[in-house]
Design a protein around this motif. Structure first.
Motif, short mmCIF file in Angstrom:
data_model
loop_
_atom_site.label_atom_id
_atom_site.label_comp_id
_atom_site.label_asym_id
_atom_site.label_seq_id
_atom_site.Cartn_x
_atom_site.Cartn_y
_atom_site.Cartn_z
N ASN A 33 32.97 38.25 54.40
CA ASN A 33 32.69 39.58 54.73
C ASN A 33 33.82 40.57 53.85
O ASN A 33 34.28 39.84 53.15
CB ASN A 33 32.59 39.82 56.27
N SER A 49 34.63 45.16 59.72
CA SER A 49 33.78 44.28 59.02
C SER A 49 32.64 44.75 58.47
O SER A 49 31.70 45.17 59.28
CB SER A 49 33.65 43.02 59.76
N SER A 51 29.10 42.96 56.35
CA SER A 51 28.59 41.61 56.08
C SER A 51 27.54 42.06 55.22
O SER A 51 26.49 42.72 55.41
CB SER A 51 27.85 41.44 57.24
#
Length: 668
Positions: A33, A49, A51
């Motif tokens: 990520n 984060s 992804s």
């Protein structure tokens, strides 16, 4: 505008969420990520984060998550439709709209191209002004005297428009380009005023001024504000209205303040460019400013896309009071139970810039904390100029208060303010409401048995209040408001949760625009249990305007629900932003072709006639949905914690929050 779900899915399949988020957040590769500092809350170590495989973002610190569309909605303050259109344009897709004629579609495309062209012209001028600032000691000295650092100047793109009538001629190859006039950068004179034979006189609008670029929520330059370095007039000069710039809709500094609005928890609205810059320099980067005009409903609506709390900061003189009163009028329709509006009045000799320099950051923060709530300022505004020690003064206040109170949205605040107004004017709240109803009937004689030539006597008042209310058709403004009105709502329990809670349907206050309803008949037999999600969906299908009573967190909660509910709530939000509140008949037509059309139609058919939704129970439903969401996230984080230490902080936060809710309060 109903955007087909198939198009939204195609758009999300093409969009790279890492690319979209990366334009606003500095991301670094971390395993599979990308990680960065969360743009939705203040933090020093990255817990945000993104992804690329799941096309999803998630913050382990504050819990914010979503896809590319929701990121633009949350971070850039766009509506659902605006986010979809913006992404579609970036990726070369045409948003389908079957209801638009080819001519209108071509016209819309032309407008978009024109706006993009004007923004590029303004951006080019902005870079030239920044370059000119570096070469002007006078302009640099002005900013230094105001305490502006180089970092803040860079953040706001501050610049300088040089002396001379045609300085921009060295910036643009063709000074006669009509775009320079259309963008507001150049002024063209009358036909008789010519520089050379056959050429109208043209000159720069901004000359020998420090420059403040005005940006929209996407960061595009749409105009400028310029301030003189001497005592010349006008002191401030703004760009004129153009196809990309409207003073009544835009706020200076909103683009720069987006992250700070979430960190501070409120927006601070001021009256000047330098107020915004100075406050940002001294720790209040959540400040914005109106652009030489009174605060408008469009300003308020735009701010509430970013925060649920707004503080207006005005000078304490008469001009500041007048500006605050206009802001009050603009804010009243948006003052729902989940939003906060306050008014900060500084001493007459101060503006925010001078006040914070004299009293410091803590002193200014203390003043903000003591700001006047909207409810109190409404009462002050209604009583302004009224001698409340006399019956005449109290009667005058009652008349002043009526339009202010009427502008408030339905909710818990409105009846409380009615009671406070009634207390101040020394009239029972029912009688006050009746007086307002009588005034709204439009008849020449406001009281039965009185003539227009004399005021009503106490006997007249007594007769009038004993005669009961007028018909709702005579008083459309108050047809649905009845203090203390109760409806007997006996029905079989349909909620599969919280059996000890009060009924989710009650008739204390009816829906806006309808007369008080009679008690429904008692329902017998077994009723199919209704889910929490469907209960809220039914409310919003029958009262779409109720969406504005929810907080931004509640919006995100509903938009994040799995299909069919999340997609239906997103569709309802887009309808509200595009068209405002609509009747079910109009919504029904817009639903045609929607992936979950049948579910929405079925739920609306289950709405009970003659029964209204109770907001107290709706709040409990939303709290339970939030708890279920938190419980699910806790389970997921607990499974990942051993291998991903970054999730521990978020897990501890959710566990503490869950325990606090479940711990019963001990009696005093």
């Amino acid at each position: 505008m109903a955007i087909p779900q198939s198009f939204i899915q195609e758009l999300l399949a093409r969009v790279d969420v890492v690319d979209i988020v990366g334009r606003y957040v500095q991301l670094k590769k971390g395993g599979s990520n990308f990680m960065g500092l969360c743009p939705f809350h203040g933090e020093k170590s990255p817990s945000f984060s993104v992804s690329p495989s799941k096309q999803f973002y998630h913050c382990f610190g504050c819990g914010k998550n979503g896809n590319a569309i929701s990121f633009l909605m949350d971070h850039a303050g766009m509506t659902f439709v605006e986010s979809v259109k913006d992404l579609a344009q970036q990726y070369g897709l045409q948003v389908p709209d079957d209801d638009v004629s080819p001519q209108d579609r071509a016209r819309a495309a032309q407008v978009r191209e024109q706006q993009a062209t004007l923004s590029s012209v303004l951006e080019k001028a902005g870079y030239a002004y920044i370059k000119s600032l570096r070469g002007s000691q006078r302009a640099i000295q002005y900013f230094k005297q105001r305490g502006v650092s180089g970092e803040i100047a860079k953040t706001f793109g501050l610049g300088y428009a040089p002396e001379g009538w045609r300085s921009l001629a060295s910036v643009f190859a063709d000074y006669n380009d009509p775009l320079l006039v259309e963008s507001g950068l150049v002024i063209t004179g009358e036909a008789g005023e010519a520089n050379v034979p056959g050429e109208a006189k043209r000159y720069d609008r901004f000359r020998d001024r420090v420059m403040f670029p005005i940006r929209n929520v996407k960061g595009e330059c749409i105009g400028f504000g310029g301030r003189v370095l001497s005592d010349e007039k006008p002191k401030y000069l703004n760009s004129p209205e153009t196809p990309v710039f409207s003073k009544g809709r835009e706020l200076y500094g909103l683009f720069e303040a987006r992250t700070a609005l979430r960190q501070h928890g409120y927006a601070l609205v001021t009256e000047g460019y330098m107020d915004v810059v100075a406050l940002a320099q001294l720790g209040f980067a959540n400040a914005v400013a109106t652009l030489g005009t009174a605060c408008t409903p469009e300003h308020i609506q735009k701010l509430f896309r970013f925060t649920d709390s707004v503080v207006f900061s005005f000078d304490g003189d008469s001009a500041g009071r007048r500006a605050a009163r206009k802001a009050l009028d603009a804010a009243l329709p948006f003052a729902s139970d989940v939003r906060t509006v306050k008014f900060l009045f500084l001493p007459a000799e101060h503006d925010p810039d001078s006040f914070i320099r004299e009293h410091g950051q803590k002193g200014f923060a203390a003043s903000v904390a003591k700001a006047v709530p909207l409810s109190r300022f409404l009462l002050e505004a209604a009583g302004d100029g009224c001698d409340l020690d006399t019956a005449e003064g109290r009667a005058h206040m009652a008349i002043n208060a009526r339009p202010l109170w009427t502008a408030l949205p339905e909710g818990a605040l409105k009846p409380q303010l009615l009671a406070e107004i009634a207390e101040q004017v020394m009239i029972d709240s029912r009688e006050l409401l009746q007086l307002w109803k009588s005034a709204s009937s439009g008849r020449k004689q406001a009281f039965k048995g009185t003539s227009a030539a004399r005021p009503p006597s106490p006997q007249d008042l007594s007769t009038q209040f004993q005669s009961g209310p007028k018909s709702s058709s005579e008083m459309p403004e108050f047809e649905d408001y009845s203090v203390g009105f109760e409806v007997d709502t006996q029905f079989s329990e349909a909620e599969p949760y919280s059996p000890k809670s009060s009924s989710p349907l009650s008739g204390k206050f009816g829906r806006p625009g309808t007369a008080p309803r009679a008690a429904p008949r008692r329902l017998t037999g077994r009723i199919q249990p209704t889910s929490r999600e469907d209960r809220v969906l039914r409310l919003l299908l029958t009262e779409p305007q109720a969406w504005d009573r929810l907080s931004s967190d509640e919006h995100q909660l509903l938009l994040g629900l799995p299909a069919p509910h999340g997609l239906l709530f997103a569709w309802l939000e887009s309808q509200l932003h595009e068209h405002g509140p609509q009747s079910w008949a109009v919504l029904r037509e817009g639903l045609r072709g929607h992936a979950h059309e049948q579910h929405a139609v079925t739920q609306f058919a289950e709405v009970l006639e003659g029964v209204d939704y109770d907001w107290g129970e709706t709040r409990r439903i939303l709290e339970q949905l939030q708890q279920l969401k938190d419980d699910s996230e806790i389970a997921d984080l607990a499974a990942r914690a051993p291998s991903e230490p970054a999730v521990l902080e978020r897990l501890r936060s959710l566990l503490a929050k869950s325990r606090a809710k479940k711990t019963p309060t001990k009696p005093a």
